[in-house]
Design an enzyme around this catalytic site. Structure first.
Site, PDB file in Angstrom:
ATOM      1  N   GLU A 150       0.849  -1.184   0.000  1.00  0.00           N
ATOM      2  CA  GLU A 150       0.000   0.000   0.000  1.00  0.00           C
ATOM      3  C   GLU A 150       0.888   1.237   0.000  1.00  0.00           C
ATOM      4  O   GLU A 150       2.083   1.163   0.224  1.00  0.00           O
ATOM      5  CB  GLU A 150      -0.931   0.017   1.216  1.00  0.00           C
ATOM      6  CG  GLU A 150      -0.243   0.003   2.553  1.00  0.00           C
ATOM      7  CD  GLU A 150      -1.229   0.024   3.717  1.00  0.00           C
ATOM      8  OE1 GLU A 150      -2.393   0.401   3.501  1.00  0.00           O
ATOM      9  OE2 GLU A 150      -0.823  -0.333   4.831  1.00  0.00           O
ATOM     10  N   GLU A 263     -16.894  -0.797  -2.856  1.00  0.00           N
ATOM     11  CA  GLU A 263     -16.925   0.303  -1.889  1.00  0.00           C
ATOM     12  C   GLU A 263     -17.018   1.612  -2.645  1.00  0.00           C
ATOM     13  O   GLU A 263     -16.929   1.657  -3.879  1.00  0.00           O
ATOM     14  CB  GLU A 263     -15.706   0.276  -0.972  1.00  0.00           C
ATOM     15  CG  GLU A 263     -14.378   0.420  -1.675  1.00  0.00           C
ATOM     16  CD  GLU A 263     -13.191   0.243  -0.735  1.00  0.00           C
ATOM     17  OE1 GLU A 263     -12.189   0.965  -0.922  1.00  0.00           O
ATOM     18  OE2 GLU A 263     -13.234  -0.611   0.167  1.00  0.00           O
ATOM     19  N   HIS A 306      -8.469   3.735   2.210  1.00  0.00           N
ATOM     20  CA  HIS A 306      -7.947   3.411   0.885  1.00  0.00           C
ATOM     21  C   HIS A 306      -7.762   4.693   0.083  1.00  0.00           C
ATOM     22  O   HIS A 306      -8.579   5.610   0.162  1.00  0.00           O
ATOM     23  CB  HIS A 306      -8.906   2.499   0.126  1.00  0.00           C
ATOM     24  CG  HIS A 306      -8.972   1.107   0.654  1.00  0.00           C
ATOM     25  ND1 HIS A 306     -10.038   0.265   0.415  1.00  0.00           N
ATOM     26  CD2 HIS A 306      -8.103   0.390   1.393  1.00  0.00           C
ATOM     27  CE1 HIS A 306      -9.816  -0.902   0.983  1.00  0.00           C
ATOM     28  NE2 HIS A 306      -8.658  -0.844   1.596  1.00  0.00           N
TER      29      HIS A 306
END
Length: 729
Positions: A150, A263, A306
């Site tokens: 990430e 999402e 995110h």
């Protein structure tokens, strides 16, 4: 008034002359280095690599960063489970792995391809090195590349996607994804918690790692196994999206049912819905599809963990996506724990209708899908209308950085001609930057008559693209046309140089009556105002790039500073967003009284959503994502953040472990009780620990003697939170 299509031929020639001049060509040559990659045929494309997603028992896997601590531990687990790992790569090293001694280590991916003949590579390197590792794998033509890191800078990934489009050998999964796993073939390339998986026939594709783990565990508990699970990842641009995965599942004989976990942010869910509609029309017996969309109650202006978890201009909310998927024929759930029962009925009792009562949700699983879905009331409804990243949260929005690059700025356009809007942003579906050209400043894309002009990240906007943008703006005065062309090029220059996410300005042209003075007629009357600039924080966080715009001193030039509590959270690797009204005099203020502590952005968003739904009707005081690498100390600091909010009457710890360990979370809870005095404060704590090391975590809490309410199921835990919050208010 003439339209762009009715403009005189001389003006069209002027547009061509403006966009074809040498200046933009010099600009592109100076700042870009363009590489190309081989394709087996000019007719082939990146779409041809979708088949590479079908991993299984015969898949030969290598790891990049193979001798690192994380890669070594992951390889040991995966090998024991049955994954065929044949070696790996560590730059500058050659021989055998110091711990996994039977496995070779090679210095380059090219050498590994020649010697080990892998089908896939898992990239286990730090975020600032990940793009280079992905590029090396593309150049070596590894069929499947899985990137789990990430915080890889967005511009690094845009460069990667530009490369991927120029070849037809390599397929990317990720980045910021849990990876890909075949439960049937026991092939894991990622960090999914292995104990929850069981072989079966449900294919899963998910943006969120923790929500995918919850989904798998729900299926396994219901006696429904999984075939192939693909982590799309939560970044702005993904190597593999929902439609790619759906194309695999459609033709996979091992997959009998499909689950989509989406999402807020982007349009991947809408594209999946369009695919489902088409699939159900062209297929006599379509495979059943169930889905979930997290982030219905996100806070406008915030990135929810995110990097892609925010709704951009003109994008649908999570609730709207839910409805779109439902209309397309997907059976929708509100929490992943419901997937087990739903898929069990869809797969094993297809001729019988099922009534699933889940909170406020009434779903009839038969030929007709009906639902009764009341929207949340009060301030909760306000939170559903996110339009994009504002001036707080993970992204930096600055109105005081480098504005001289654009020329004169105006405070307003009072008395000036009709305003227009220009933005340079990222098209998540096409995985490229694009100009968004609007003929008005309305928030509705249709009303604004928005035109989207994508271009390749490496080569930059084309002359024809610039011409198309100028035509759509319908600017008639040639000096202002020249100024607008320069503005577009300046936006691109700033976008590349400082790794922007969005650069948006408004423009207006003063309408003039022709003057007898020729010099006055050729005066530049383009007014540029209201800049909104968003830069990628990962470029600084992962690569220490552009400190001049990301350090606190730079932020103070124009952006609204983060609240102190959120600054403190970011320093500890925690994403914390306070929910509810900011005004304590608001009658709804104190009703946001459940403090949430969750690992994973998707699960944290869904926890907030599910608490609010019937029968619970609870209100989370916050969104809190501890991050994938949380420690006991991180958990303690998360408790401190929650306790600082006087509204919080109960703390809900909802953990599903992947990289996060259940026993570590339990020790963090005990540390918080001891050092923060939770018992003395009388603060009740409800805990739900599932996933990696869940049994040990539950044992630690049970043996502590502390007043902790522990549950396995989400609904039971949520009900207890609401009960305690109300009794303590």
């Amino acid at each position: 008034m003439q339209t762009a299509l009715e403009l005189p031929q001389s003006r069209n020639r002027m547009v061509s002359m403006l966009t074809g001049c040498s200046r933009p060509l010099r600009l592109r040559t100076r700042i870009l280095g363009v590489a190309s990659f081989s394709t087996s045929s000019s007719r082939h494309s990146y779409k041809d690599t979708i088949k590479n997603l079908k991993v299984g028992a015969d898949t030969r896997v290598i790891f990049q960063g193979f001798t690192g601590r994380q890669a070594t531990a992951n390889a040991q687990e995966s090998l024991a489970w049955g994954t065929q790992i044949v070696g790996g790569v560590t730059p500058g090293r050659e021989g055998t792995h110091p711990i996994l001694r039977e496995l070779p280590v090679l210095p380059t991916v090219k050498a590994a391809m020649e010697v080990l003949k892998p089908d896939a590579t898992g990239i286990y390197v730090a975020a600032h090195q990940a793009a280079a590792a992905i590029e090396e794998a593309i150049e070596a033509e590894v069929p499947l590349i899985v990137a789990v890191a990430e915080h890889i800078p967005v511009h690094d990934m845009l460069k990667i996607h530009s490369m991927l489009k120029s070849q037809s050998k390599s397929r990317l999964v990720g980045a910021n994804a849990p990876g890909i796993i075949s439960a049937i073939g026991r092939c894991r390339i990622g960090f999914q918690p292995l104990p929850v998986f069981s072989p079966g026939h449900v294919g899963i594709v998910a943006k969120s790692g923790t929500l995918s783990y919850e989904t798998v565990a729900s299926l396994t508990r219901a006696g429904v196994g999984q075939s192939l699970c693909i982590g799309m990842g939560g970044d702005m641009v993904a190597g593999t999206d929902f439609v790619d995965a759906l194309n695999v599942f459609e033709h996979d004989p091992d997959t009998h049912g499909i689950i989509i976990v989406g999402e807020v942010g982007g349009q991947a869910e809408e594209e999946a819905a369009a695919w489902i509609e088409n699939y159900r029309i062209r297929t006599p017996q379509p495979k059943p599809i169930a889905a979930l969309v997290a982030g219905k109650l996100i806070k406008p202006g915030y990135v929810m963990g995110h990097s892609g978890a925010w709704a951009g201009w003109g994008e649908n909310s999570a609730e709207q996506k839910h409805q779109i998927l439902e209309r397309a024929g997907a059976v929708m759930v509100d929490h992943p724990s419901q997937f087990g029962e739903v898929m069990q009925q869809l797969l094993f009792k297809p001729d019988k209708s099922l009534t699933l009562v889940s909170g406020h949700r009434h779903v009839q699983l038969s030929q007709t899908i009906t639902s009764d879905r009341p929207l949340p009331s009060g301030n909760l409804h306000e939170l559903e209308r996110a339009q994009g990243p504002g001036d707080v949260g993970d992204f930096l929005v600055s109105q005081g950085i480098l504005l001289d690059d654009f020329g004169p700025w105006a405070e307003s356009t009072d008395g000036i001609g009709a305003p227009r809007k220009i933005a340079l942003a990222i098209d998540r579906s096409k995985r490229t930057p694009h100009f968004r050209i609007c003929q008005s400043t309305d928030d509705n894309p249709k009303v604004a008559r928005a035109k989207y002009i994508p271009f390749d990240f490496r080569s930059g906007p084309t002359a024809s693209g610039i011409a198309e943008a100028l035509e759509h703006l319908d600017i008639k005065q040639l000096p202002s046309l020249v100024a607008t062309r320069n503005l577009l090029l300046s936006l691109f220059y700033l976008f590349k140089k400082y790794e922007a996410i969005i650069l948006e300005v408004r423009i207006a042209v003063e309408e003039k009556i022709p003057d007898l003075d020729p010099e006055e007629n050729f005066k530049n009357d383009l007014i540029i105002y209201d800049p909104q600039f968003v830069f990628d924080p990962a470029a600084f966080k992962s690569g220490n790039r552009h400190p001049e715009i990301h350090v606190p001193e730079a932020k103070a030039q124009g952006s609204v500073p983060l609240p102190e509590v959120e600054v403190a959270a970011k320093e500890d690797g925690i994403v914390y967003v306070k929910l509810g009204p900011s005004d304590s005099s608001d009658p709804e203020f104190s009703s946001y009284n459940i403090g949430t502590l969750v690992n994973g952005a998707g699960l944290a968003m869904n926890t907030v959503d599910a608490l609010a739904l019937a029968p619970h009707h609870g209100r989370a005081a916050n969104f809190l994502d501890t991050g994938g690498k949380a420690t006991a100390e991180t958990v303690k600091k998360s408790f401190a953040l929650l306790l600082a909010d006087p509204r919080v009457k109960v703390i809900f710890v909802n953990i599903f472990g992947g990289l996060t360990l259940g026993d570590m979370i339990a020790r963090g809870i005990l540390l918080a009780f001891r050092e923060l005095g939770l018992e003395e404060r009388g603060m009740p704590v409800v805990v739900r620990i599932r996933g990696t090391n869940e049994a040990e975590g539950q044992r630690i809490l049970a043996d502590s003697g502390l007043k902790i309410f522990a549950f396995d199921g989400f609904d039971e835990a949520a009900a207890k939170c609401v009960e305690l919050a109300r009794s303590n208010s």
